[in-house]
Design an enzyme around this catalytic site. Structure first.
Site, PDB file in Angstrom:
ATOM      1  N   CYS A 114       0.815  -1.228   0.000  1.00 50.14           N
ATOM      2  CA  CYS A 114       0.000   0.000   0.000  1.00 50.14           C
ATOM      3  C   CYS A 114       0.844   1.272   0.000  1.00 50.14           C
ATOM      4  O   CYS A 114       0.349   2.347  -0.327  1.00 50.14           O
ATOM      5  CB  CYS A 114      -0.941  -0.003   1.196  1.00 50.14           C
ATOM      6  SG  CYS A 114      -2.059  -1.406   1.184  1.00 50.14           S
ATOM      7  N   HIS A 259      -3.321   7.292   1.973  1.00 52.32           N
ATOM      8  CA  HIS A 259      -3.721   5.958   1.525  1.00 52.32           C
ATOM      9  C   HIS A 259      -5.069   5.646   2.171  1.00 52.32           C
ATOM     10  O   HIS A 259      -5.286   5.935   3.354  1.00 52.32           O
ATOM     11  CB  HIS A 259      -2.667   4.931   1.944  1.00 52.32           C
ATOM     12  CG  HIS A 259      -3.148   3.527   1.779  1.00 52.32           C
ATOM     13  ND1 HIS A 259      -3.666   3.066   0.589  1.00 52.32           N
ATOM     14  CD2 HIS A 259      -3.221   2.490   2.662  1.00 52.32           C
ATOM     15  CE1 HIS A 259      -4.021   1.802   0.748  1.00 52.32           C
ATOM     16  NE2 HIS A 259      -3.767   1.429   1.983  1.00 52.32           N
ATOM     17  N   ASN A 289     -10.050  -0.157  -0.211  1.00 48.92           N
ATOM     18  CA  ASN A 289      -8.586  -0.068  -0.189  1.00 48.92           C
ATOM     19  C   ASN A 289      -8.044  -0.631  -1.504  1.00 48.92           C
ATOM     20  O   ASN A 289      -8.116  -1.836  -1.744  1.00 48.92           O
ATOM     21  CB  ASN A 289      -8.066  -0.859   1.015  1.00 48.92           C
ATOM     22  CG  ASN A 289      -6.557  -0.811   1.158  1.00 48.92           C
ATOM     23  OD1 ASN A 289      -5.847  -0.401   0.238  1.00 48.92           O
ATOM     24  ND2 ASN A 289      -6.065  -1.247   2.293  1.00 48.92           N
TER      25      ASN A 289
HETATM   26  O1  UT7 Z   1      -3.721  -1.018   3.617  1.00 45.94           O
HETATM   27  C1  UT7 Z   1      -2.949  -1.763   4.481  1.00 45.94           C
HETATM   28  C2  UT7 Z   1      -3.225  -1.391   5.845  1.00 45.94           C
HETATM   29  N1  UT7 Z   1      -4.403  -2.049   6.341  1.00 45.94           N
HETATM   30  C3  UT7 Z   1      -5.079  -1.466   7.291  1.00 45.94           C
HETATM   31  O2  UT7 Z   1      -4.770  -0.371   7.648  1.00 45.94           O
HETATM   32  C4  UT7 Z   1      -6.205  -2.208   7.949  1.00 45.94           C
HETATM   33  C5  UT7 Z   1      -6.125  -1.958   9.414  1.00 45.94           C
HETATM   34  N2  UT7 Z   1      -7.147  -2.651  10.204  1.00 45.94           N
HETATM   35  C6  UT7 Z   1      -8.460  -2.316  10.146  1.00 45.94           C
HETATM   36  O3  UT7 Z   1      -8.856  -1.485   9.367  1.00 45.94           O
HETATM   37  C7  UT7 Z   1      -9.401  -2.998  11.120  1.00 45.94           C
HETATM   38  O4  UT7 Z   1      -8.668  -3.688  12.079  1.00 45.94           O
HETATM   39  C8  UT7 Z   1     -10.408  -3.949  10.440  1.00 45.94           C
HETATM   40  C9  UT7 Z   1     -11.423  -3.154   9.649  1.00 45.94           C
HETATM   41  C10 UT7 Z   1      -9.683  -4.912   9.535  1.00 45.94           C
HETATM   42  C11 UT7 Z   1     -11.170  -4.753  11.486  1.00 45.94           C
HETATM   43  O5  UT7 Z   1     -11.832  -3.892  12.402  1.00 45.94           O
HETATM   44  P1  UT7 Z   1     -11.733  -4.140  13.958  1.00 45.94           P
HETATM   45  O6  UT7 Z   1     -12.583  -3.141  14.605  1.00 45.94           O
HETATM   46  O7  UT7 Z   1     -10.264  -4.147  14.316  1.00 45.94           O
HETATM   47  O8  UT7 Z   1     -12.404  -5.556  14.121  1.00 45.94           O
HETATM   48  P2  UT7 Z   1     -11.763  -6.927  14.646  1.00 45.94           P
HETATM   49  O9  UT7 Z   1     -10.795  -7.483  13.664  1.00 45.94           O
HETATM   50  O10 UT7 Z   1     -11.295  -6.726  16.022  1.00 45.94           O
HETATM   51  O11 UT7 Z   1     -13.055  -7.856  14.661  1.00 45.94           O
HETATM   52  C12 UT7 Z   1     -14.176  -7.581  15.504  1.00 45.94           C
HETATM   53  C13 UT7 Z   1     -15.250  -8.606  15.269  1.00 45.94           C
HETATM   54  C14 UT7 Z   1     -14.756 -10.040  15.325  1.00 45.94           C
HETATM   55  O12 UT7 Z   1     -15.747 -10.806  15.992  1.00 45.94           O
HETATM   56  P3  UT7 Z   1     -15.573 -11.222  17.536  1.00 45.94           P
HETATM   57  O13 UT7 Z   1     -14.282 -11.996  17.593  1.00 45.94           O
HETATM   58  O14 UT7 Z   1     -15.484  -9.911  18.278  1.00 45.94           O
HETATM   59  O15 UT7 Z   1     -16.806 -12.004  17.822  1.00 45.94           O
HETATM   60  C15 UT7 Z   1     -14.696 -10.474  13.884  1.00 45.94           C
HETATM   61  O16 UT7 Z   1     -14.878 -11.852  13.720  1.00 45.94           O
HETATM   62  O17 UT7 Z   1     -15.812  -8.457  13.962  1.00 45.94           O
HETATM   63  C16 UT7 Z   1     -15.842  -9.710  13.291  1.00 45.94           C
HETATM   64  N3  UT7 Z   1     -15.696  -9.479  11.869  1.00 45.94           N
HETATM   65  C17 UT7 Z   1     -16.737  -9.258  11.028  1.00 45.94           C
HETATM   66  N4  UT7 Z   1     -18.067  -9.221  11.249  1.00 45.94           N
HETATM   67  C18 UT7 Z   1     -18.859  -8.950  10.203  1.00 45.94           C
HETATM   68  C19 UT7 Z   1     -14.548  -9.407  11.124  1.00 45.94           C
HETATM   69  N5  UT7 Z   1     -14.832  -9.137   9.853  1.00 45.94           N
HETATM   70  C20 UT7 Z   1     -16.187  -9.049   9.760  1.00 45.94           C
HETATM   71  C21 UT7 Z   1     -17.071  -8.784   8.708  1.00 45.94           C
HETATM   72  N6  UT7 Z   1     -18.398  -8.741   8.979  1.00 45.94           N
HETATM   73  N7  UT7 Z   1     -16.646  -8.560   7.447  1.00 45.94           N
END
Ligand code: UT7
Length: 332
Positions: A114, A259, A289
């Site tokens: 990225c 980005h 993204n």
């Molecule tokens: O470009 C390269 C750089 N990349 C980035 O900058 C990405 C950085 N990270 C992020 O943007 C965020 O961490 C994410 C958007 C990827 C995830 O958001 P989050 O608030 O950190 O969520 P999480 O990974 O902690 O997941 C929370 C919950 C989980 O469920 P439990 O374990 O709390 O029951 C996941 O299983 O959300 C669940 N989950 C989803 N639910 C519905 C994960 N993906 C999904 C989904 N739909 N697509």
């Protein structure tokens, strides 16, 4: 004679097919509410079957050259930032070079995921400053959809496909106006670029395949929360580094073109800098993204709709797999 790298044209291209969050929710266990509230994404563009990274790159490049009014014969370097090349080799840049009918100079790919476009900007700027190149076509292009695991809801909802390009030319940067605090921040062109990487964090964001390891292409794997944490810290630090190097303050920035990974990261960075939300160019809602393509896509949009104007101070920043992170300050 010292040169400044002036950006004299830009262009972009998005594949026709738009996939909304609702469409994804019909196929995988997710909702529009979850995706939008966690990321700010509403939709993404996905390449058609058979539509390759080089196809997207070519269209963006043609538009940028047209915008710059530069014939391809004058381009002496083509840099393509991509993580999703058409083939393991040759460099996709050489395919685009051929399709454009560019016969002079050289073409190569840059791989910094990225951060690739800003890495490319740094390389282009140094080629121009050293006098080795005069006119450079810099492209960021991705078909990220091809390396997604469409059964992994934690990653597949986040990315899209697209391409953007700029033309840089060696110029004088209006030296008469070089009267800034550090004596070099008033004229037009790239003021400075800043690159970092930390290979000890490889396993936070990577693809679980490759020619040397598995002989397969592999899929994106990400420890989202950790990447998020690093993004907020690293991006604030590198923006500070870029401003300090030029004797500038956050309020001097006219436009921030970050980005586009997650709206919450953009908001967090703006808040940390004390930058007004209206100064941030945001496309993540419509493009998701697009990795190395996200900055040139956002740039092109903001130039075309008249937000970014000649003389504006534009700050670009990115973080991606590696981890890599980078910033570039440009007087438009
Ligand atoms: O470009 C390269 C750089 N990349 C980035 O900058 C990405 C950085 N990270 C992020 O943007 C965020 O961490 C994410 C958007 C990827 C995830 O958001 P989050 O608030 O950190 O969520 P999480 O990974 O902690 O997941 C929370 C919950 C989980 O469920 P439990 O374990 O709390 O029951 C996941 O299983 O959300 C669940 N989950 C989803 N639910 C519905 C994960 N993906 C999904 C989904 N739909 N697509």
């Amino acid at each position: 004679m010292s040169f400044r790298s002036e950006i004299i044209g830009c262009g972009s291209y998005l594949p026709e097919r738009v996939v909304t969050n609702a469409e994804l929710s019909a196929k995988i266990d997710t909702t529009d509410e979850w995706i939008f509230s966690r990321t700010g994404i509403r939709q993404r563009h996905l390449a058609a079957d058979g539509e390759l990274t080089s196809d997207l790159a070519l269209k963006a490049a043609e538009r940028a050259l047209d915008d710059a009014g530069v014939p391809v014969a004058e381009v002496d370097l083509l840099i393509l930032a991509t993580t999703t090349p058409d083939n393991t080799f040759p460099a996709t840049a050489t395919k685009v070079q051929n399709q454009l009918g560019m016969v002079n100079g050289a073409a190569f790919d840059v791989q910094a995921v990225c951060s690739g476009f800003v890495y490319g900007l740094a390389i282009a700027d140094n080629f121009i400053k050293s006098g080795q190149s005069k006119t450079i076509l810099l492209i960021g292009a991705e078909t990220f959809s091809r390396i997604l695991d469409w059964e992994d809801r934690s990653t597949c909802v986040l990315f899209g496909d697209g391409a953007g390009a700029v033309v840089l030319r060696a110029g004088k940067g209006n030296p008469d106006a070089n009267v800034g605090e550090t004596g070099h921040n008033r004229g037009r062109g790239v003021l400075s670029t800043h690159l970092h990487s930390d290979g000890s964090t490889n396993d936070l964001l990577y693809v679980d395949g490759g020619p040397s390891s598995t002989q397969t292409v592999g899929h994106v794997r990400m420890v989202g929360r950790e990447v998020f944490r690093h993004a907020v810290i690293n991006l604030a630090a590198i923006v500070g580094e870029a401003l300090e190097a030029n004797g500038l303050a956050p309020e001097d920035i006219d436009w921030m073109v970050p980005h586009q990974a997650n709206k919450r990261i953009l908001d967090g960075t703006a808040k940390k800098l004390g930058l007004a939300e209206e100064k941030m160019v945001v496309t993540v809602d419509r493009h998701a993204n697009t990795s190395a393509a996200s900055i040139p896509l956002a740039l092109d949009e903001a130039v075309r709709d008249g937000r970014i104007k000649r003389g504006n101070l534009v700050l670009m920043e990115a973080m991606g797999g590696g981890l890599t992170w980078a910033a570039g300050l440009v007087r438009w």
